[in-house]
Design a protein around this motif. Structure first.
Motif, short mmCIF file in Angstrom:
data_model
loop_
_atom_site.label_atom_id
_atom_site.label_comp_id
_atom_site.label_asym_id
_atom_site.label_seq_id
_atom_site.Cartn_x
_atom_site.Cartn_y
_atom_site.Cartn_z
N THR A 47 0.84 -1.20 0.00
CA THR A 47 0.00 0.00 0.00
C THR A 47 0.87 1.25 0.00
O THR A 47 1.87 1.32 0.72
N SER A 58 -10.51 12.52 5.97
CA SER A 58 -9.11 12.66 5.58
C SER A 58 -8.48 13.88 6.23
O SER A 58 -7.32 13.83 6.67
N VAL A 67 -14.53 0.95 3.97
CA VAL A 67 -13.39 1.87 3.99
C VAL A 67 -12.09 1.17 3.59
O VAL A 67 -11.07 1.83 3.35
N GLU A 68 -12.12 -0.15 3.46
CA GLU A 68 -10.87 -0.90 3.35
C GLU A 68 -10.19 -0.78 1.99
O GLU A 68 -8.96 -0.65 1.92
N ASP A 121 -8.56 6.38 -0.17
CA ASP A 121 -7.27 7.01 0.13
C ASP A 121 -7.42 7.87 1.38
O ASP A 121 -7.74 9.05 1.32
N ILE A 122 -7.19 7.24 2.53
CA ILE A 122 -7.37 7.91 3.80
C ILE A 122 -6.35 7.34 4.77
O ILE A 122 -5.97 6.17 4.65
N SER A 123 -5.88 8.13 5.74
CA SER A 123 -4.81 7.67 6.61
C SER A 123 -5.06 8.09 8.06
O SER A 123 -5.28 9.26 8.36
N ARG A 181 -5.11 1.68 5.65
CA ARG A 181 -5.65 3.01 5.98
C ARG A 181 -4.89 3.60 7.17
O ARG A 181 -5.33 4.59 7.75
N CYS A 182 -3.78 3.02 7.54
CA CYS A 182 -3.01 3.48 8.70
C CYS A 182 -1.65 4.00 8.26
O CYS A 182 -0.91 3.30 7.57
N ARG A 241 -0.64 5.89 6.06
CA ARG A 241 -0.58 5.51 4.64
C ARG A 241 0.61 6.13 3.91
O ARG A 241 1.23 5.50 3.07
#
Length: 930
Positions: free
Chosen positions: A289, A671, A688-689, A693-695, A715-716, A718
Motif C-alpha cells: 500500500t 481525511s 473503507v478498506e 485514500d485515507i490515513s 488506511r493506517c 498511509r
C-alpha cells in the motif's frame, strides 16, 4: 443426411466458417410465410409459427455438418443461433427436448417442421432459403438436403446422439450433460455473444465507427508524472534482484517515496512488454500500500495494449482495457484519476472511456427475451437501444466491477452478453482480486482460462496481498511484472515491502480467545472505551507540533455493530464530560445550507458539489484551512486546523448504507480530521478498506480473513505521516452486539473454521515475535502466505459452478452470483434536501407519464443518491418507500425504490451511517458489489 457420430471430432472447418454460417442462417426462419404475414401486420393465429430462431439453429447444424464440421462445432452454431434473442440454456437438456418435440414424440412445442413445409410450398420463399443455405455452407448444403434431413428425422437423431442417450424406444431418450466437450460452453458463449452484438447493432443502425474504440493515451499520465517530478533527479534503477540493503531511500520523506514509486513504475513499464512476448496467461503486480499501484497498473495495461496488434471490423486499432474493481464504492475514486484533466482527461461519454456498474445501468432490454423461450419474432429494433452501447464496453477503457465482468461470463442475459466481444485481445486489470469470494475461486480460475483461450485476453492481478488464486492454478501460467521469473517471486517484492513498512500489528488477547473458547471476546462497550482512550491520547510523534488527540479508525464486520460501537464511543465521551461532535450531524446541516432554493428551472446541477459541502462541514466543526490555499489541491489533501484547542472529540460513522454523494464527502472530511491532531474516532464497515485514500494514526480491526486485515491496515499511516512503522494496528475479536447472540465476524465470514485458522496464525506470529507486536513485513510476507497455504479453497469452493461450465449447463449458471444469495438487493433513491426531493418527484412523474428518454437521463444523474438494501430491510420500511413506476417498461436487473424519509432519527439518518438496521447483516450489507 448421414447421421452424425457422437464422437466425431476431426474437422477442417474454421471458426470463421462457423461465424459466417451463423451470420447467414440465424434469421432464415424469417423466410417462413407466417413471419412474412406478421411483419405485414396480417393476423397470425398461432404466434409460434412466427418464431425464427429454432429453425435457424437447425439450419446451422445441418449446414455445418455438410461442411464437415465436428459434432461440437455443429452444436456451437446451433446453440448460438437458437438463443440469439435469449439466454443460453442447459444445452443437453434443451436440445434433446426440442429435437424430440420436432420429431413429434416430445412434450414441447412443434413448429419448425410446419414452417419448413410452408416454405417448401412457396417457390419464392424456397428459393431464398436455398440461396442462404448454399452461401452459408460453401455450396455443400441446399434447401433440398435440409428438408430431407428434417423429413427423414436424421437431423433430430444426430442432435440426440450428440447430447443424450437412447432409450428402449423413441421418446425415452435422456440428456447426458457430461457427454459434452468440457470446452463447449466457452466456445458457445463466444459465438453467441458475437452474433448477439452483430444482430442488435445492425438492427439498431449502428455504424462500424461507433463500435470501434478510441483510446486514452499513456502520454497523459507520463506528462503528469513528469510535471510532478520537475524538480527531482532521475529515480534509482531497480532490477528484479534489488535487495533492501542496496536501496538507499528514506521513504518517510515524500520526495524519496515518490522516487521509489516512479522507479517501480518504470520497471513495470519495461517488463510489461516482456509479458506480451511470454507464454504467461496472468501477470501479477504485488506492491505494498502506498507505492502507486493504480498508476503502475494503468501504465502496465496501456503498455501491453500498445504492444499488441488488433484488427476490428476490417480496421487496424488497439485492443481494449478493462479495469475491474471489487466494489462500486471504490470505482468513483479510480474514476477521478481517469477523468482528471491533468492526468488522462477521460470523457465518460466518449468511445475512449466508460464507467460501467449497476449505478450506470439505467436502460436495459425489455424482458421479452424470456417470453416464449427467447424464440419470438419481435421486431429486432425492440432488442436494441443505442444507449446500451456504453454497456457493451466498446470504449477503449472500461472501468467496472468484478460482478459485471465475471457474471457476464456466467450465462449472461442477452443484453449482458453484448459486452463479451469487446474482451477480444483485451487487457484486464483485476484490482484487489483477493476480495473475490473464495467459493468462486475455482470458477474464477476456469473463467480466466476461458478469457485467455477464447478471447486471447491478457490478465493483470494487482494487489498488496497476492492470493494463490492464479499462482497456484495448474491451468494458468503466471509471471511477475517486477521480474522475469515465472517460477518464483522476485527479490524486489520483498525489498519494496521492507522499504515501506508503515505499521506494527498488535494481536489482542480476544483473538487468542476466539481461537480457543470464544468466551472472552471484547464487548462493544469495552472496545468503545479503548477507542475513546486511544483518540484522547496524543501520539508521541504528531504530524506537526503538539496535538490534542489521535485519529482512530475502527473497522467492524457488520453495519449493526458499527452503529452500536459509535453510540458506545459517544457514551464514553459523555461520561468523561467531553464535548463530542458527530460528523454526520454537521454534514447534514452543511448540506442543507449549501443547497439552493428550488426554482422552476430545476436540474441535477443545482445540487451542491460534495467537496463544497465537506468544506462547509469542516467550518461548522470549527476548522479553518491553514495551507497555502491552492484551490487546485483536493480537499482531502488540504491542511486544516481547529480554530481553538477545546478538547472536543469528533466522531463519524461510515458504511455502504450511505449514499455515494455522502460517502464521497465523508471520506474528504475524515481525511482532513485524521491529520489534524484532534481526537477523532471513525467507525466503519469494510467499505473503507479497499480503494479509499485515507490515513489514520491507529486502526482497530475486528477479526477477519488476513487479506481483509491487511486491507484495513492500508488506511493506517498511509504516507508515513507519523513516521516509519509508526502506525498502530490492533486486531481484536468483538463479541455479539446487544440484542443478538451472533458474533459479528461469524455473521459475515463462513465457515467459522476460517476465522479460527486466522486467529491461530495471528497468535503464533505474536508468540514468535515475542515483543507483543508483529512487524508489518512479518504479517504481509509470512502470515499471508501461510494463510493462503492453509486455506482449503476446496472446502469453500462451490464445485457446482465449474461442473455447470464444463457441462454447458448455462441455465443452471443463471443462478450463480458473486453476491451472497441470501441478500437480494433493492436500490433506493434517497432524497434529503428540498432540491433532491423536487428532482425525485420529477423523476417519478417522468416514469408515470412515460417520458422517454428524459426519465432515464434523470435516473442516471441521480445514481449518486442510490443505496442498495437487502430485501429483508426493505420489508421493515416498506411504508416509507415508494416503487418507481416503470409501467410499460420492465427492465432487466435493478428494482428501484424511492425514499424521502431522510433526516435525524429517520430511516435514512446520515449521522448514524445511513439506513438504520437492527440486526447483524452479512456480505451485501457491508459492500456494494455491482
Amino acid at each position: 443426411m448421414p447421421k452424425l457420430s457422437s464422437c466425431k471430432s476431426d474437422s477442417s472447418v474454421t471458426g470463421t466458417d462457423i461465424f459466417r454460417c451463423e451470420g447467414f442462417l440465424h434469421d432464415i426462419g424469417k423466410v417462413a410465410l407466417d413471419f412474412q404475414r406478421h411483419i405485414r401486420d396480417v393476423y397470425v393465429e398461432n404466434k409460434q409459427m412466427t418464431y425464427h430462431a429454432r429453425l435457424g439453429g437447425f439450419a446451422v447444424f445441418h449446414a455445418l455438418d455438410r461442411m464437415g464440421a465436428s459434432s461440437e462445432e455443429c452444436l456451437i452454431g446451433m446453440l448460438a443461433v437458437f438463443k440469439h434473442h435469449g439466454r443460453l440454456p442447459n444445452a443437453a437438456e434443451r436440445l434433446l427436448t426440442i429435437a424430440k418435440s420436432e420429431r413429434g414424440d416430445g412434450k414441447g412445442s412443434r413448429y419448425s417442421v410446419p414452417q419448413i413445409e410452408d416454405i417448401d410450398a412457396s417457390e419464392p420463399n424456397r428459393t431464398v432459403a436455398d440461396t442462404l443455405l448454399r452461401k452459408a455452407s460453401h455450396e455443400t448444403a441446399s434447401w433440398e438436403s435440409f428438408k430431407t434431413a428434417i423429413d427423414d428425422g436424421s437431423l433430430f437423431e444426430s442432435i440426440i446422439d450428440c447430447v443424450g442417450k437412447r432409450g428402449h424406444r423413441n421418446g425415452t431418450e435422456e440428456p447426458i450433460p457430461e457427454k459434452l466437450d468440457s470446452q463447449l460452453y466457452d466456445r458457445v458463449l463466444h459465438h453467441w455473444s458475437v452474433l448477439t452484438l452483430a444482430d442488435k447493432t445492425c438492427a439498431g443502425g449502428i455504424e462500424n465507427d461507433a463500435l470501434r474504440p478510441s483510446h486514452l493515451e499513456l502520454d497523459g499520465l507520463e506528462d503528469h508524472i513528469d510535471e510532478l517530478r520537475s524538480d527531482s533527479d532521475e529515480p534509482p534503477e531497480l532490477a528484479s534482484n534489488t535487495t533492501p540493503s542496496s536501496l538507499e531511500l528514506d521513504v518517510t520523506e515524500k520526495a524519496s517515496l515518490n522516487q521509489l514509486r516512479e522507479a517501480v513504475r518504470r520497471l513495470v513499464r519495461d517488463n510489461a512488454e516482456q509479458f506480451v512476448d511470454s507464454s504467461a496467461d496472468v501477470a501479477t503486480l504485488t506492491l505494498p500500500t502506498g507505492l502507486g499501484k493504480t498508476f503502475t497498473g494503468i501504465t502496465a495495461a496501456y503498455t501491453i495494449r500498445d504492444a499488441l496488434s488488433h484488427t476490428e471490423l476490417a480496421a487496424e486499432t488497439r485492443p481494449r482495457v478493462v479495469y475491474a474493481l471489487p466494489y462500486t464504492s471504490i470505482i468513483e475514486q479510480t474514476r477521478e484519476i481517469f477523468e482528471d484533466s491533468a492526468i488522462l482527461d477521460a470523457d465518460p461519454l466518449s468511445l475512449a472511456f466508460t464507467v460501467h456498474h449497476y449505478l450506470s445501468e439505467t436502460v436495459s432490454y425489455p424482458k421479452i427475451e424470456n417470453k416464449f423461450d427467447g424464440d419470438q419474432a419481435a421486431d429486432d429494433q425492440l432488442f436494441f437501444d443505442p444507449a446500451l452501447l456504453g454497456e457493451s464496453w466498446r470504449s477503449g477503457t472500461t472501468l467496472t466491477t468484478f460482478v459485471q465482468l465475471f457474471e457476464s461470463l456466467v450465462s449472461p442475459t442477452n443484453a449482458g452478453g453484448m459486452k463479451l466481444p469487446s474482451l477480444t485481445n483485451s487487457i484486464i486489470i483485476l484490482d484487489e482480486p483477493q476480495t473475490l469470494p473464495k467459493p468462486w475461486w475455482e470458477a474464477i480460475r476456469r473463467l480466466t482460462t476461458l478469457l485467455v483461450e477464447q478471447y486471447n485476453a491478457h490478465v493483470i492481478s494487482m494487489t498488496a496481498t497476492q492470493p494463490s488464486l492464479f499462482t497456484d492454478a495448474p491451468a494458468l501460467e503466471s509471471i511477475s511484472l517486477l521480474g522475469p521469473s515465472a517460477s518464483a517471486e522476485p527479490q524486489l517484492v520483498e525489498t519494496c515491502f521492507r522499504a515501506v513498512e508503515r505499521v506494527e500489528y498488535s494481536i489482542d488477547a480476544s483473538v487468542h480467545s476466539f481461537k480457543t473458547t470464544a468466551d472472552e471476546l471484547l464487548s462493544v462497550e469495552t472496545a468503545a472505551a479503548r477507542l475513546y482512550g486511544s483518540a484522547t491520547s496524543p501520539m508521541d510523534n504528531p504530524i506537526r507540533g503538539a496535538a490534542d488527540g489521535t485519529s482512530v479508525l475502527s473497522v467492524c464486520n457488520t453495519v449493526a455493530c458499527t452503529q452500536q460501537l459509535t453510540e458506545s464511543v459517544q457514551a464514553c465521551a459523555n461520561a468523561d464530560g467531553r464535548e463530542i461532535q458527530r460528523i454526520g450531524s454537521a454534514y447534514r446541516a452543511a448540506l442543507h445550507e449549501c443547497t439552493p432554493t428550488v426554482t422552476d428551472d430545476l436540474s441535477p446541477d443545482q445540487r451542491p458539489d460534495p467537496e463544497d459541502v465537506a468544506a462547509k462541514t469542516l467550518e461548522q466543526l470549527g476548522f479553518q484551512r491553514v495551507d497555502d490555499g491552492d484551490d487546485s489541491v483536493s480537499l482531502s489533501k488540504q491542511r486544516w486546523a481547529p480554530n481553538s484547542s477545546t478538547g472536543t472529540v469528533f466522531l463519524g460513522t461510515f458504511t455502504s448504507r450511505l449514499r455515494p454523494r455522502d460517502r464521497r464527502a465523508f471520506v474528504a472530511i475524515a481525511s482532513v480530521l485524521a491529520r489534524a491532531g484532534v481526537p477523532f474516532v471513525f467507525v466503519s464497515t469494510q467499505a473503507v478498506e479497499a480503494g479509499v485514500d485515507i490515513s489514520f494514526a491507529r486502526v482497530y480491526r475486528d477479526i477477519a480473513p488476513l487479506d481483509s486485515i491487511v486491507q484495513a491496515a492500508g488506511r493506517c499511516n498511509r504516507s508515513f505521516e507519523w513516521g516509519h512503522s509508526a502506525g498502530k494496528v490492533t486486531v481484536w475479536a468483538l463479541g455479539a452486539i446487544e440484542g443478538s447472540s451472533v458474533i459479528p465476524a461469524t455473521a459475515v465470514y463462513k465457515p467459522k473454521s476460517l476465522l479460527t485458522m486466522v486467529a491461530s496464525i495471528l497468535t503464533n506470529c505474536s508468540d514468535d515475535c515475542g515483543t507483543g507486536t508483529v512487524p508489518e513485513y512479518v504479517l504481509t510476507r509470512t502470515a499471508i502466505p501461510e494463510f493462503y497455504s492453509q486455506l482449503d479453497v476446496g472446502m469453500l469452493a462451490n464445485r457446482e459452478l465449474v461442473q455447470w461450465i464444463e457441462q454447458c449447463q448455462a441455465g443452471d449458471l443463471q443462478r450463480a452470483t458473486l453476491i451472497d444469495d441470501d441478500y437480494e438487493q433493492y436500490d433506493v433513491i434517497v432524497a434529503e434536501t428540498a432540491v433532491e426531493k423536487a428532482l425525485l418527484q420529477t423523476l417519478i412523474d417522468s416514469f408515470v407519464n412515460d417520458a422517454v428518454p428524459s426519465r432515464f437521463d434523470l435516473l442516471k444523474s441521480m445514481a449518486d443518491l442510490r443505496v442498495s438494501l437487502p430485501v429483508r430491510d426493505i420489508e421493515t420500511i416498506r411504508s416509507q418507500v415508494t416503487t418507481l413506476n416503470r409501467a410499460g417498461f420492465t427492465a432487466d436487473g435493478i428494482s428501484v425504490l424511492t425514499c424521502s424519509a431522510a433526516g435525524e432519527q429517520e430511516v435514512y439518518d446520515v449521522a448514524a451511517g445511513g439506513f438504520i438496521v437492527t440486526k447483524d447483516d452479512g456480505l451485501a450489507g457491508r459492500f456494494t458489489f455491482n
